[in-house]
Scaffold this motif. Structure first.
Motif, PDB file in Angstrom:
ATOM      1  N   ASN A 283       0.824  -1.212   0.000  1.00  0.00           N
ATOM      2  CA  ASN A 283       0.000   0.000   0.000  1.00  0.00           C
ATOM      3  C   ASN A 283       0.857   1.261   0.000  1.00  0.00           C
ATOM      4  N   ASN A 284       1.947   1.231   0.769  1.00  0.00           N
ATOM      5  CA  ASN A 284       2.868   2.370   0.777  1.00  0.00           C
ATOM      6  C   ASN A 284       3.490   2.597  -0.601  1.00  0.00           C
ATOM      7  N   MET A 285       3.810   1.492  -1.265  1.00  0.00           N
ATOM      8  CA  MET A 285       4.408   1.597  -2.595  1.00  0.00           C
ATOM      9  C   MET A 285       3.409   2.165  -3.597  1.00  0.00           C
ATOM     10  N   ILE A 286       2.170   1.723  -3.553  1.00  0.00           N
ATOM     11  CA  ILE A 286       1.165   2.236  -4.488  1.00  0.00           C
ATOM     12  C   ILE A 286       0.973   3.738  -4.281  1.00  0.00           C
TER      13      ILE A 286
ATOM     14  N   ILE B 293       4.006   5.442  -5.754  1.00  0.00           N
ATOM     15  CA  ILE B 293       3.939   5.501  -7.215  1.00  0.00           C
ATOM     16  C   ILE B 293       3.016   6.642  -7.635  1.00  0.00           C
ATOM     17  N   THR B 294       1.882   6.730  -6.974  1.00  0.00           N
ATOM     18  CA  THR B 294       0.926   7.793  -7.291  1.00  0.00           C
ATOM     19  C   THR B 294       1.509   9.168  -7.006  1.00  0.00           C
ATOM     20  N   GLY B 295       2.248   9.267  -5.903  1.00  0.00           N
ATOM     21  CA  GLY B 295       2.803  10.549  -5.502  1.00  0.00           C
ATOM     22  C   GLY B 295       4.189  10.819  -6.030  1.00  0.00           C
ATOM     23  N   ASP B 296       4.693   9.930  -6.888  1.00  0.00           N
ATOM     24  CA  ASP B 296       6.027  10.074  -7.471  1.00  0.00           C
ATOM     25  C   ASP B 296       7.087  10.254  -6.384  1.00  0.00           C
ATOM     26  N   ALA B 297       7.022   9.354  -5.371  1.00  0.00           N
ATOM     27  CA  ALA B 297       7.975   9.423  -4.255  1.00  0.00           C
ATOM     28  C   ALA B 297       8.480   8.025  -3.915  1.00  0.00           C
ATOM     29  N   MET B 298       8.880   7.309  -4.949  1.00  0.00           N
ATOM     30  CA  MET B 298       9.266   5.915  -4.771  1.00  0.00           C
ATOM     31  C   MET B 298      10.678   5.784  -4.211  1.00  0.00           C
ATOM     32  N   PRO B 299      10.943   4.675  -3.519  1.00  0.00           N
ATOM     33  CA  PRO B 299      12.330   4.338  -3.187  1.00  0.00           C
ATOM     34  C   PRO B 299      13.049   3.841  -4.438  1.00  0.00           C
ATOM     35  N   ASN B 300      14.301   3.477  -4.286  1.00  0.00           N
ATOM     36  CA  ASN B 300      15.047   2.919  -5.422  1.00  0.00           C
ATOM     37  C   ASN B 300      14.837   1.429  -5.574  1.00  0.00           C
ATOM     38  N   MET B 301      14.590   0.754  -4.437  1.00  0.00           N
ATOM     39  CA  MET B 301      14.468  -0.699  -4.419  1.00  0.00           C
ATOM     40  C   MET B 301      13.345  -1.064  -3.456  1.00  0.00           C
ATOM     41  N   VAL B 302      12.685  -2.190  -3.739  1.00  0.00           N
ATOM     42  CA  VAL B 302      11.622  -2.616  -2.836  1.00  0.00           C
ATOM     43  C   VAL B 302      11.563  -4.138  -2.785  1.00  0.00           C
ATOM     44  N   GLN B 303      11.384  -4.650  -1.575  1.00  0.00           N
ATOM     45  CA  GLN B 303      11.162  -6.069  -1.359  1.00  0.00           C
ATOM     46  C   GLN B 303       9.711  -6.362  -1.730  1.00  0.00           C
ATOM     47  N   SER B 304       9.473  -7.384  -2.539  1.00  0.00           N
ATOM     48  CA  SER B 304       8.130  -7.570  -3.094  1.00  0.00           C
ATOM     49  C   SER B 304       7.808  -9.032  -3.343  1.00  0.00           C
ATOM     50  N   TYR B 305       6.536  -9.371  -3.153  1.00  0.00           N
ATOM     51  CA  TYR B 305       6.018 -10.631  -3.680  1.00  0.00           C
ATOM     52  C   TYR B 305       5.734 -10.447  -5.170  1.00  0.00           C
ATOM     53  N   PRO B 306       5.694 -11.543  -5.936  1.00  0.00           N
ATOM     54  CA  PRO B 306       5.469 -11.409  -7.371  1.00  0.00           C
ATOM     55  C   PRO B 306       4.177 -10.672  -7.738  1.00  0.00           C
ATOM     56  N   ASP B 307       3.093 -10.911  -7.001  1.00  0.00           N
ATOM     57  CA  ASP B 307       1.846 -10.235  -7.354  1.00  0.00           C
ATOM     58  C   ASP B 307       1.929  -8.736  -7.063  1.00  0.00           C
ATOM     59  N   HIS B 308       2.775  -8.347  -6.103  1.00  0.00           N
ATOM     60  CA  HIS B 308       2.992  -6.926  -5.856  1.00  0.00           C
ATOM     61  C   HIS B 308       3.745  -6.292  -7.027  1.00  0.00           C
ATOM     62  N   VAL B 309       4.760  -6.994  -7.519  1.00  0.00           N
ATOM     63  CA  VAL B 309       5.499  -6.492  -8.677  1.00  0.00           C
ATOM     64  C   VAL B 309       4.556  -6.296  -9.864  1.00  0.00           C
ATOM     65  N   ALA B 310       3.621  -7.234 -10.035  1.00  0.00           N
ATOM     66  CA  ALA B 310       2.648  -7.113 -11.129  1.00  0.00           C
ATOM     67  C   ALA B 310       1.846  -5.815 -11.005  1.00  0.00           C
ATOM     68  N   GLU B 311       1.488  -5.450  -9.774  1.00  0.00           N
ATOM     69  CA  GLU B 311       0.750  -4.205  -9.575  1.00  0.00           C
ATOM     70  C   GLU B 311       1.629  -2.984  -9.851  1.00  0.00           C
ATOM     71  N   TYR B 312       2.896  -3.048  -9.418  1.00  0.00           N
ATOM     72  CA  TYR B 312       3.800  -1.922  -9.672  1.00  0.00           C
ATOM     73  C   TYR B 312       4.064  -1.770 -11.167  1.00  0.00           C
ATOM     74  N   LEU B 313       4.131  -2.889 -11.877  1.00  0.00           N
ATOM     75  CA  LEU B 313       4.292  -2.828 -13.326  1.00  0.00           C
ATOM     76  C   LEU B 313       3.103  -2.145 -13.980  1.00  0.00           C
TER      77      LEU B 313
ATOM     78  N   THR C  84      13.377   5.310 -10.364  1.00  0.00           N
ATOM     79  CA  THR C  84      13.625   6.432  -9.460  1.00  0.00           C
ATOM     80  C   THR C  84      15.037   6.952  -9.670  1.00  0.00           C
ATOM     81  N   GLY C  85      15.185   8.277  -9.673  1.00  0.00           N
ATOM     82  CA  GLY C  85      16.510   8.867  -9.725  1.00  0.00           C
ATOM     83  C   GLY C  85      17.136   8.819 -11.101  1.00  0.00           C
ATOM     84  N   THR C  86      18.448   9.038 -11.113  1.00  0.00           N
ATOM     85  CA  THR C  86      19.213   9.109 -12.353  1.00  0.00           C
ATOM     86  C   THR C  86      19.673   7.716 -12.785  1.00  0.00           C
ATOM     87  N   ALA C  87      20.255   7.646 -13.958  1.00  0.00           N
ATOM     88  CA  ALA C  87      20.835   6.390 -14.433  1.00  0.00           C
ATOM     89  C   ALA C  87      21.933   5.912 -13.492  1.00  0.00           C
TER      90      ALA C  87
END
Length: 470
Positions: free
Chosen positions: A72-75, A78-98, A352-355
């Motif tokens: 929920n924090n990640m969603i 994403i909406t607020g354009d304030a993501m971390p660089n990396m996130v621990q995730s279950y596969p279905d969570h990654v599907a939502e972030y995608l 998130t961030g630069t290259a």
């Protein structure tokens, strides 16, 4: 004659991955849902990473407590354009972030000549089923995450009881059923003795209903997770659960009106006096009834075996009973359908961030799943290594074969997990797949502990899962 000529123009695409890492200061952040002990381990890996890349600071804030909150924090991020660089995730969570176009494609990093998974860090060294899980998000097999803290389910059983009854370790569910009468009698005797010890002055007439109630709580075997039980038994009986349509990227719910899935549910309904769920005791997990010797075989996470270790008997300074750990039983009537669930989270990189920030994030991901660190992580936490080289390393082999006293139970779980690694499975990840798991878990609870109406339970789960969308 006339000679035909043509001009061929080759366009070489420049990789998005920088060829060098800047020496300017970089700060990256990893979000997770783990407790203090595991966070401290992550910090240890962040510290060793900074020795390699002194200009990169890895920020690992306190875990948010559970994975649903993290999602929920990640969603929101994403909406607020304030993501971390990396996130621990279950596969279905990654599907939502995608779905929010937030996740980096890892293929350019994996295949980079300068920074990729090659040499000692070869991608081929990562456990194959983990690679498949992390490349399931599209038909092309693109990697949008890599494995981190992986686990599976194992069978924990009361070795003291099995030895006293001269029972072998169960291999199939039919073995569990065959052992059930002896285990029930053994448990009933313990239950009655506890009631009598707690009420030494009570007359037999008053003791009788208390003893009957205590004996009613003795069920030989249990399965921690209702969702995992449904899915595992469905697979072991050749049934269907879910799939994904890559042309629409929508999930499909397949359990309803499937004869083999229904057969699996009938098996569990018919044997609910032998195999039950933690809800039978009003518990979330079966570890409490297990240590209380109200059940003698339990299926749970390989990372949670320590919760099934009983208290120390003050008269002997040893645990009240000895436990053993083995592979999850399979359906003896369908040995080709052996199946045990693959669990645990992965790590995704975000846009998130630069290259340069993204390259630093990738290098830290590589670092925490290298052979040395995945071995250390596994031995300290009870999760499983993600690399074959970690399994075969001298350090891990010593841990498996001659563990210290503190490592004993983690080692037992790891050995059992390794024995069944050839038939671990994962289910398709899509938006709605976690809802499907919840609904089939509720269906199983109704089948085993409720009115037992299999068709109605499966239909209700199907309807409720579809209401959530996919």
């Amino acid at each position: 004659g006339v000679r035909a000529t043509a001009t061929i123009v080759l366009t070489v695409r420049v990789s998005d991955v920088p060829l060098t890492l800047t020496t300017d200061p970089i700060t990256i952040t990893l979000w997770h849902a783990m407790g203090e002990a595991n966070q401290a381990l992550l910090q240890k890996y962040a510290d060793s990473f900074q020795l390699l890349y002194p200009n990169v600071t890895v920020v690992i804030p306190a875990g948010v407590g559970n994975y649903d909150t993290l999602k929920n924090n990640m969603i929101n991020a994403i909406t607020g354009d304030a993501m971390p660089n990396m996130v621990q995730s279950y596969p279905d969570h990654v599907a939502e972030y995608l779905n929010g176009n937030a996740v980096l494609n890892l293929n350019p990093y994996i295949n980079s000549a300068a920074w990729g998974l090659n040499g000692a860090d070869s991608i081929d060294d990562i456990i194959e089923s983990y690679l498949e899980e992390n490349s399931q998000y599209d038909a092309a097999g693109t990697y949008y995450s890599l494995p981190f803290n992986k686990s599976t389910e194992v069978m924990i059983y009361n070795k003291t009881a099995f030895d006293a009854l001269e029972l072998d370790e169960p291999v199939t569910w039919q073995d569990v059923i065959d052992a059930a009468p002896a285990l029930k009698e053994y448990g009933d005797a313990i239950a009655e003795a506890k009631v009598r010890a707690a009420n030494p002055e009570m007359i037999e007439e008053d003791l009788a209903p208390l003893i009957a109630a205590a004996k009613n709580l003795i069920i030989p075997a249990s399965y921690d997770s209702t969702g995992n039980a449904f899915i595992t038994f469905t697979r072991q009986f050749g049934g269907a659960y879910t799939s994904i349509n890559f042309s629409t990227f929508q999930g499909q719910y397949l359990w309803n009106a499937n004869a083999n899935t229904t057969a699996a549910m009938q098996f569990l309904k018919d044997n609910n006096d032998v195999i039950t769920l933690p809800e039978y005791w009003d518990q979330q997990y079966a570890s409490t009834p297990f240590v209380n010797q109200q059940t003698f075989v339990t299926i749970g996470s390989s990372a949670g075996v320590r919760y099934n270790v009983p208290a120390i008997d003050p008269t002997t300074s040893e645990p009240i009973f000895e436990i053993a750990v083995g592979p999850v039983p399979y359906n003896g009537l369908q040995p080709d359908n052996k199946a045990v669930i693959q669990q645990g989270t992965n790590i995704a990189l975000l846009k998130t961030g630069t290259a340069q920030d993204q390259l630093a994030s990738w290098l830290f991901l590589k670092h925490i799943i290298n052979t040395e660190n995945t071995t250390d992580w596994a031995m300290a936490t009870g999760y499983l290594p993600v690399r074959t080289s970690a399994y075969t390393s001298a350090t891990y082999q010593t841990f498996l074969n001659t563990p210290t006293a503190n490592q004993l139970y983690i080692s037992m779980a790891a050995n059992a997990a390794y024995k069944q690694s050839g038939y671990m499975f994962y289910d398709p990840a899509f938006i709605g797949s976690s809802r499907a798991r919840v609904q089939v878990g509720l269906a199983l609870e109704r089948i085993m502990l409720g009115d037992g109406d299999i068709a109605a339970a499966l239909q209700e789960a199907y309807t409720e899962a579809n209401l959530g969308g996919s």
